[in-house]
Design an enzyme around this catalytic site. Sequence first.
Site, PDB file in Angstrom:
ATOM      1  N   MET A  39       9.287   1.599  50.801  1.00 50.08           N
ATOM      2  CA  MET A  39       9.071   0.461  50.274  1.00 50.08           C
ATOM      3  C   MET A  39       8.959  -0.409  51.292  1.00 50.08           C
ATOM      4  O   MET A  39      10.007  -0.397  52.359  1.00 50.08           O
ATOM      5  CB  MET A  39       9.893   0.053  49.198  1.00 50.08           C
ATOM      6  CG  MET A  39      11.330   0.426  49.403  1.00 50.08           C
ATOM      7  SD  MET A  39      12.430  -0.199  47.779  1.00 50.08           S
ATOM      8  CE  MET A  39      13.864   0.740  47.889  1.00 50.08           C
TER       9      MET A  39
ATOM     10  N   ARG B  73      19.528   1.783  43.984  1.00 55.56           N
ATOM     11  CA  ARG B  73      20.780   1.192  44.257  1.00 55.56           C
ATOM     12  C   ARG B  73      22.074   2.366  43.845  1.00 55.56           C
ATOM     13  O   ARG B  73      23.242   2.388  44.574  1.00 55.56           O
ATOM     14  CB  ARG B  73      20.727   0.073  43.487  1.00 55.56           C
ATOM     15  CG  ARG B  73      20.140  -1.072  44.030  1.00 55.56           C
ATOM     16  CD  ARG B  73      20.173  -2.179  43.488  1.00 55.56           C
ATOM     17  NE  ARG B  73      19.648  -3.359  44.367  1.00 55.56           N
ATOM     18  CZ  ARG B  73      19.323  -4.754  43.729  1.00 55.56           C
ATOM     19  NH1 ARG B  73      19.415  -4.743  42.452  1.00 55.56           N
ATOM     20  NH2 ARG B  73      18.751  -5.621  44.531  1.00 55.56           N
TER      21      ARG B  73
ATOM     22  N   TYR C 180      22.003  -2.255  52.597  1.00 55.25           N
ATOM     23  CA  TYR C 180      20.822  -1.617  51.900  1.00 55.25           C
ATOM     24  C   TYR C 180      20.677  -1.987  50.432  1.00 55.25           C
ATOM     25  O   TYR C 180      21.598  -2.119  49.835  1.00 55.25           O
ATOM     26  CB  TYR C 180      20.781  -0.060  51.799  1.00 55.25           C
ATOM     27  CG  TYR C 180      20.105   0.558  52.922  1.00 55.25           C
ATOM     28  CD1 TYR C 180      19.151   0.294  53.761  1.00 55.25           C
ATOM     29  CD2 TYR C 180      20.826   1.823  53.228  1.00 55.25           C
ATOM     30  CE1 TYR C 180      18.698   0.700  54.741  1.00 55.25           C
ATOM     31  CE2 TYR C 180      20.446   2.814  54.356  1.00 55.25           C
ATOM     32  CZ  TYR C 180      19.138   2.190  54.990  1.00 55.25           C
ATOM     33  OH  TYR C 180      18.704   2.922  56.050  1.00 55.25           O
ATOM     34  N   GLU C 181      19.308  -2.338  49.766  1.00 52.38           N
ATOM     35  CA  GLU C 181      18.863  -2.441  48.529  1.00 52.38           C
ATOM     36  C   GLU C 181      19.913  -3.680  47.887  1.00 52.38           C
ATOM     37  O   GLU C 181      20.022  -3.527  46.718  1.00 52.38           O
ATOM     38  CB  GLU C 181      19.143  -1.043  47.708  1.00 52.38           C
ATOM     39  CG  GLU C 181      18.510   0.016  48.211  1.00 52.38           C
ATOM     40  CD  GLU C 181      17.039   0.156  48.318  1.00 52.38           C
ATOM     41  OE1 GLU C 181      16.492  -0.748  47.667  1.00 52.38           O
ATOM     42  OE2 GLU C 181      16.418   0.953  48.870  1.00 52.38           O
ATOM     43  N   GLY C 182      19.917  -4.750  48.686  1.00 56.94           N
ATOM     44  CA  GLY C 182      20.608  -6.029  48.248  1.00 56.94           C
ATOM     45  C   GLY C 182      22.159  -5.647  48.546  1.00 56.94           C
ATOM     46  O   GLY C 182      22.789  -4.692  48.481  1.00 56.94           O
TER      47      GLY C 182
END
Length: 579
Positions: free
Chosen positions: A161, A301, A437-439
């Site tokens: 992504m 997440r 990562y991921e927010g």
Amino acid sequence: MPYTPATQDQLLAIRVNAGIEELAQSERFAAAEPDMVEAIVDGVGQFAAGEFAPLNRIGDLEGAKLENGVVRLPDGFKAAYEGYVEQGWNAIASPAEFGGQGLPFTLACNVLENLGTANMAFNLLPMLSVGAIEAVEHHGSEAQQAQYLPNLVSGKWSGTMNLTEPQAGSDVGALRSTAEPITEGEHAGKYRIKGQKIYITWGEHELADNIIHLVLARLPDAPEGTRGISLFIVPKYHVNADGSLGGKNDLRCVSLEHKLGINASPTCVMSYGDNDECIGELIGAENRGLMAMFTMMNNARINVGSQGVQIAERATQQAISYATDRVQSARAGSGDKEPVAIIQHPDVRRMLMRMKALTEGSRALLYYTAGQVDRGTLGDEAAAMRGEILTPLIKAWGTDIGIEVASLGIQIHGGMGFVEETGAAQHWRDSRIAPIYEGTNGIQAADLVTRKLGMEGGDALIGLAQEIARDAVGEPALAALAQDCIGIAEWMRSEASLDDRLAGSVPFCTMFAVATAGWQLIKQADAVTAGHAPALAVSKPATVRFFLDRIVPEAAGLKAGATAGADGLYAIEADALSA
């Protein structure tokens, strides 16, 4: 040191916290019978220990290298990935119509937990592919699903992504990559993609036959901000109508980031359309790309939260092994003055028990979350909502735990922990990316006290805390922590300003996660007492007791920070902070 799969504790969490036997009562997950579950957990554990774990150290030392536009991995990685694909581990929870096994997400989580404990950097490759599969499954057209999913599901192709750009980090709405419609020629109906993306995990490599990049970009005249972002499928190699691979697309890896850890994971700067011939196709609706990407990110997440469990398990195993072998000094409280292994010293024992309790607590929370996601898949809307509430808890607290446990592992090694040759430092270095990562974990906490607290006017989140409080009647500290969470949530939804909520979001997130993990650990202890998991009959009650008596009261101490409000954060101007 060799990696030993935590099979028994994983099976306990899958049965008790995820409730796999209940899931198997449904038609969709009927194949998840006890024998199948045990075979998967044991099988992937053995595969991870035999194939991925031996590459962990060499991957850290040699890392990924970019040579003449090609990313090279150390010897052994390609063979290990081929084994992963051949044994079908990538396909566990994917749809059966595209070659998957259609099993619960819970079991896919277990595959990634084992692989990541063995080799966190390597495991990022299949983890990203799982997310790409979800995005194409939920938002792709029938033609796109038929063209891309079979090879993504098998693992022959991998996925990425692409969100972040040099000027657009967490503020995804600031991205500048563009997508121009193509109206004529062989690519009519598709788009020319142009732009640069950074921090693209496994963005270039030679382990898979093709890489399917999911790229966020803007169409002409798209609205500003996040409302104007669309999602595009951009393959490394063009895919012909018959499914065969064509020529290389106009994209390249410009460079690899030089990172603190996860050195075997190529973190790429990707350039699209240097020659104005990068071809992509729209997936989902125009200007709804962020929504489609979040399909990929939400379960990612949870899997990032699992990375905290993974690194904690590996660091704990290594610390116990070292403490068992390292002989130094007599035990202070003993009349015998002979030196003993440091595992006998009270403070070392405290650290080891803490590592074990935090690891098992975060694993219990991980599988409870996964089980709620699976129930949501079966149509249980309340479980789906609970899964959404739990996601920031496991992502934020789980990854914080990974760092703390890895740091304790270094401490137990003493000076040798600070020496790279022991490998203890690698665990800490690898762990440090997961809270980003991921927010980031701050974003997870902000999500908890805004969007998640807003679900059903706050009743969904508060209802979870109330359930914990009811079940914890025999554990006063846990019951009190749950009541504190209720009180803070009610204050946040009725009295606190947005700044006040955000100022207290991180301590509140930690409190809520610890309360939920403690609750789920009690369920494990009860199951062990009832005769389940006899291999854990001695260790599990002691670990749970440690968590309830020490970790839970610590979390209660965060109440002051959760309710202090924002005023103290702005008591001095920004330029005075350096004075």
